[in-house]
Write a protein that holds these residues in place. Structure first.
Motif, PDB file in Angstrom:
ATOM      1  N   UNK A  69       5.407 -17.320   6.862  1.00 45.76           N
ATOM      2  CA  UNK A  69       4.264 -16.410   7.035  1.00 45.76           C
ATOM      3  C   UNK A  69       4.627 -15.020   6.529  1.00 45.76           C
ATOM      4  N   UNK A  70       5.868 -14.583   6.816  1.00 44.81           N
ATOM      5  CA  UNK A  70       6.326 -13.246   6.367  1.00 44.81           C
ATOM      6  C   UNK A  70       6.206 -13.096   4.864  1.00 44.81           C
ATOM      7  N   UNK A  71       6.649 -14.142   4.166  1.00 39.55           N
ATOM      8  CA  UNK A  71       6.603 -14.049   2.711  1.00 39.55           C
ATOM      9  C   UNK A  71       5.166 -13.942   2.220  1.00 39.55           C
ATOM     10  N   UNK A  72       4.314 -14.827   2.812  1.00 39.02           N
ATOM     11  CA  UNK A  72       2.904 -14.785   2.413  1.00 39.02           C
ATOM     12  C   UNK A  72       2.313 -13.404   2.673  1.00 39.02           C
ATOM     13  N   UNK A  73       2.602 -12.902   3.884  1.00 38.26           N
ATOM     14  CA  UNK A  73       2.043 -11.586   4.250  1.00 38.26           C
ATOM     15  C   UNK A  73       2.508 -10.506   3.280  1.00 38.26           C
ATOM     16  N   UNK A  74       3.792 -10.556   2.898  1.00 39.34           N
ATOM     17  CA  UNK A  74       4.287  -9.563   1.929  1.00 39.34           C
ATOM     18  C   UNK A  74       3.588  -9.672   0.590  1.00 39.34           C
ATOM     19  N   UNK A  75       3.395 -10.919   0.162  1.00 37.12           N
ATOM     20  CA  UNK A  75       2.685 -11.111  -1.110  1.00 37.12           C
ATOM     21  C   UNK A  75       1.287 -10.518  -1.051  1.00 37.12           C
ATOM     22  N   UNK A  76       0.615 -10.830   0.067  1.00 30.88           N
ATOM     23  CA  UNK A  76      -0.753 -10.303   0.233  1.00 30.88           C
ATOM     24  C   UNK A  76      -0.736  -8.773   0.179  1.00 30.88           C
ATOM     25  N   UNK A  77       0.264  -8.189   0.865  1.00 29.99           N
ATOM     26  CA  UNK A  77       0.315  -6.728   0.871  1.00 29.99           C
ATOM     27  C   UNK A  77       0.519  -6.169  -0.541  1.00 29.99           C
ATOM     28  N   UNK A  78       1.440  -6.801  -1.263  1.00 31.54           N
ATOM     29  CA  UNK A  78       1.686  -6.348  -2.629  1.00 31.54           C
ATOM     30  C   UNK A  78       0.440  -6.441  -3.490  1.00 31.54           C
ATOM     31  N   UNK A  79      -0.256  -7.555  -3.363  1.00 29.58           N
ATOM     32  CA  UNK A  79      -1.466  -7.762  -4.158  1.00 29.58           C
ATOM     33  C   UNK A  79      -2.502  -6.677  -3.842  1.00 29.58           C
ATOM     34  N   UNK A  80      -2.696  -6.496  -2.528  1.00 30.17           N
ATOM     35  CA  UNK A  80      -3.700  -5.493  -2.144  1.00 30.17           C
ATOM     36  C   UNK A  80      -3.281  -4.101  -2.628  1.00 30.17           C
ATOM     37  N   UNK A  81      -1.983  -3.784  -2.416  1.00 31.98           N
ATOM     38  CA  UNK A  81      -1.496  -2.466  -2.818  1.00 31.98           C
ATOM     39  C   UNK A  81      -1.691  -2.238  -4.315  1.00 31.98           C
ATOM     40  N   UNK A  82      -1.336  -3.266  -5.113  1.00 34.96           N
ATOM     41  CA  UNK A  82      -1.463  -3.021  -6.545  1.00 34.96           C
ATOM     42  C   UNK A  82      -2.930  -2.972  -6.964  1.00 34.96           C
ATOM     43  N   UNK A  83      -3.782  -3.743  -6.288  1.00 37.18           N
ATOM     44  CA  UNK A  83      -5.223  -3.677  -6.600  1.00 37.18           C
ATOM     45  C   UNK A  83      -5.746  -2.256  -6.323  1.00 37.18           C
ATOM     46  N   UNK A  84      -5.294  -1.718  -5.183  1.00 36.17           N
ATOM     47  CA  UNK A  84      -5.732  -0.356  -4.820  1.00 36.17           C
ATOM     48  C   UNK A  84      -5.224   0.660  -5.836  1.00 36.17           C
ATOM     49  N   UNK A  85      -3.955   0.516  -6.222  1.00 34.76           N
ATOM     50  CA  UNK A  85      -3.393   1.452  -7.198  1.00 34.76           C
ATOM     51  C   UNK A  85      -4.148   1.421  -8.516  1.00 34.76           C
ATOM     52  N   UNK A  86      -4.431   0.196  -8.953  1.00 31.77           N
ATOM     53  CA  UNK A  86      -5.144   0.060 -10.211  1.00 31.77           C
ATOM     54  C   UNK A  86      -6.528   0.703 -10.132  1.00 31.77           C
ATOM     55  N   UNK A  87      -7.193   0.375  -9.024  1.00 34.80           N
ATOM     56  CA  UNK A  87      -8.543   0.921  -8.856  1.00 34.80           C
ATOM     57  C   UNK A  87      -8.496   2.446  -8.845  1.00 34.80           C
ATOM     58  N   UNK A  88      -7.484   2.965  -8.171  1.00 34.89           N
ATOM     59  CA  UNK A  88      -7.370   4.421  -8.065  1.00 34.89           C
ATOM     60  C   UNK A  88      -7.196   5.058  -9.451  1.00 34.89           C
ATOM     61  N   UNK A  89      -6.411   4.386 -10.316  1.00 34.94           N
ATOM     62  CA  UNK A  89      -6.261   4.891 -11.684  1.00 34.94           C
ATOM     63  C   UNK A  89      -7.595   4.907 -12.414  1.00 34.94           C
ATOM     64  N   UNK A  90      -8.305   3.775 -12.276  1.00 40.11           N
ATOM     65  CA  UNK A  90      -9.605   3.662 -12.939  1.00 40.11           C
ATOM     66  C   UNK A  90     -10.545   4.783 -12.474  1.00 40.11           C
TER      67      UNK A  90
END
Ligand code: PHE
Length: 337
Positions: A50-71
């Motif tokens: 579960x920890x690994x999955x949760x970390x992956x989810x966090x990374x995905x969300x974080x990078x989505x947010x970063x990308x959106x913020x750039x846009x």
């Protein structure tokens, strides 16, 4: 959670909304944070998975947010540039240019003319002593001619100069009674007069003084004739009439012939064909000696003219107050004069 979060990030329109999404998932009370908190209750086997999955989810969300913020940032910059765009093809608005005052132009023209004849340009104080304004010019206290020039007194001994003639005495003193010189002095003068079309309590004068060993009346006449012809045209004549000033002997007033009025119907020349433009004469021996020049060795001529009068005559100005009202409609007519 992952899909839902990424979807929300995609829908966001500005940085404020994006921040809200970030808090909702990754913030202290965010849903992903909730999952991570709950990890403690999981079994040993489940935890790493579960920890690994949760970390992956966090990374995905974080990078989505970063990308959106750039846009969003780029979008904002784009909008700002659009809003601040300047159309360089628009025709410009002309800047109104000023120009010298008519009096300034006239004074400079007269200065240039006399500089061309070897005169230096001097200045003197407008607040003057009784001594230089009167005494040194052969007008002792109680001299009746003091009434000729109604004076603004500041104290018993200090006054607003009534003419530029005090600069005669000042210049002679500064040359120590031994050097020949030619000078002119433009400046403001003051008299207790009621302002009307031909009187002003403040006006300008240009003084002239030439002191040397053999200065004659004919030198005065020659210089004034050159001045009149250069100022008003070669076809002008000058006329010297006997007059009186305490500081010159003999004294004269100079008239200049009117061109356009043929002896009648001309307001400036009052129908006579002549107009007075200055006072002049041979420097009085008393004035020379008070300033340190030996009248048996030196002689001189002096003159004093009114630039307003000269401008009025030259350009047909009929009211002296025009020089001091600063009405641009009047002044701008002379900017190319
Ligand atoms: N100071 C005289 C005036 O104001 C003019 C003048 C100057 C006369 C120099 C003679 C010589 O009226």
């Amino acid at each position: 959670i992952k899909l839902e979060a990424v979807e929300k990030v995609n829908q966001v329109n500005d940085s404020k909304e994006l921040q809200e999404v970030k808090v909702a998932y990754l913030g202290k009370k965010g849903s992903l944070t909730g999952v991570l908190r709950g990890m403690g209750k999981l079994s040993k086997e489940e935890r790493p998975v579960i920890g690994e999955i949760a970390n992956q989810v966090r990374e995905t969300i974080t990078s989505a947010i970063e990308e959106k913020s750039k846009v969003l940032e780029e979008k904002a910059l784009e909008e700002k540039l659009q809003a601040e765009a300047i159309d360089v093809t628009l025709p410009g608005r002309p800047v109104k240019a000023g120009g010298p005052h008519l009096l300034t132009s006239i004074v400079e023209e007269i200065e240039d003319l006399f500089i061309g004849m070897g005169f230096e340009v001097r200045e003197g104080p407008e607040v003057e002593t009784d001594y230089f304004n009167f005494e040194a010019l052969n007008l002792p206290k109680d001299h009746p001619a003091r009434d000729m020039q109604d004076t603004f007194y500041i104290t018993n001994e200090l006054l607003m100069r009534t003419h530029t003639s005090p600069v005669q005495a000042r210049t002679m003193q500064s040359y120590g009674g031994s050097k020949p010189f030619k000078m002119i002095c433009p400046g403001k003068v003051y008299r207790r007069d009621t302002d009307d079309a031909t009187h002003s309590h403040q006006f300008t004068q240009i003084e002239g003084l030439y002191v040397d060993k053999d200065v004659k009346m004919s030198d005065l006449k020659g210089v004034l004739d050159v001045f009149a012809k250069k100022m008003f045209g070669q076809d002008r004549e000058i006329r010297l009439r006997p007059s009186f000033f305490p500081f010159t002997e003999p004294s004269v007033e100079m008239d200049i012939s009117c061109k356009s009025c043929d002896g009648q119907g001309c307001s400036v020349c009052k129908g006579t064909g002549w107009i007075e433009i200055l006072g002049a004469g041979m420097v009085h021996p008393n004035v020379l000696s008070m300033a340190g020049y030996d009248p048996n060795v030196y002689s001189g001529f002096a003159f004093g003219m009114g630039p307003e009068r000269i401008a009025m005559l030259k350009y047909g100005v009929n009211d002296i107050r025009q020089f001091y009202l600063n009405d641009v409609r009047f002044l701008k007519q002379f900017h190319n004069a």
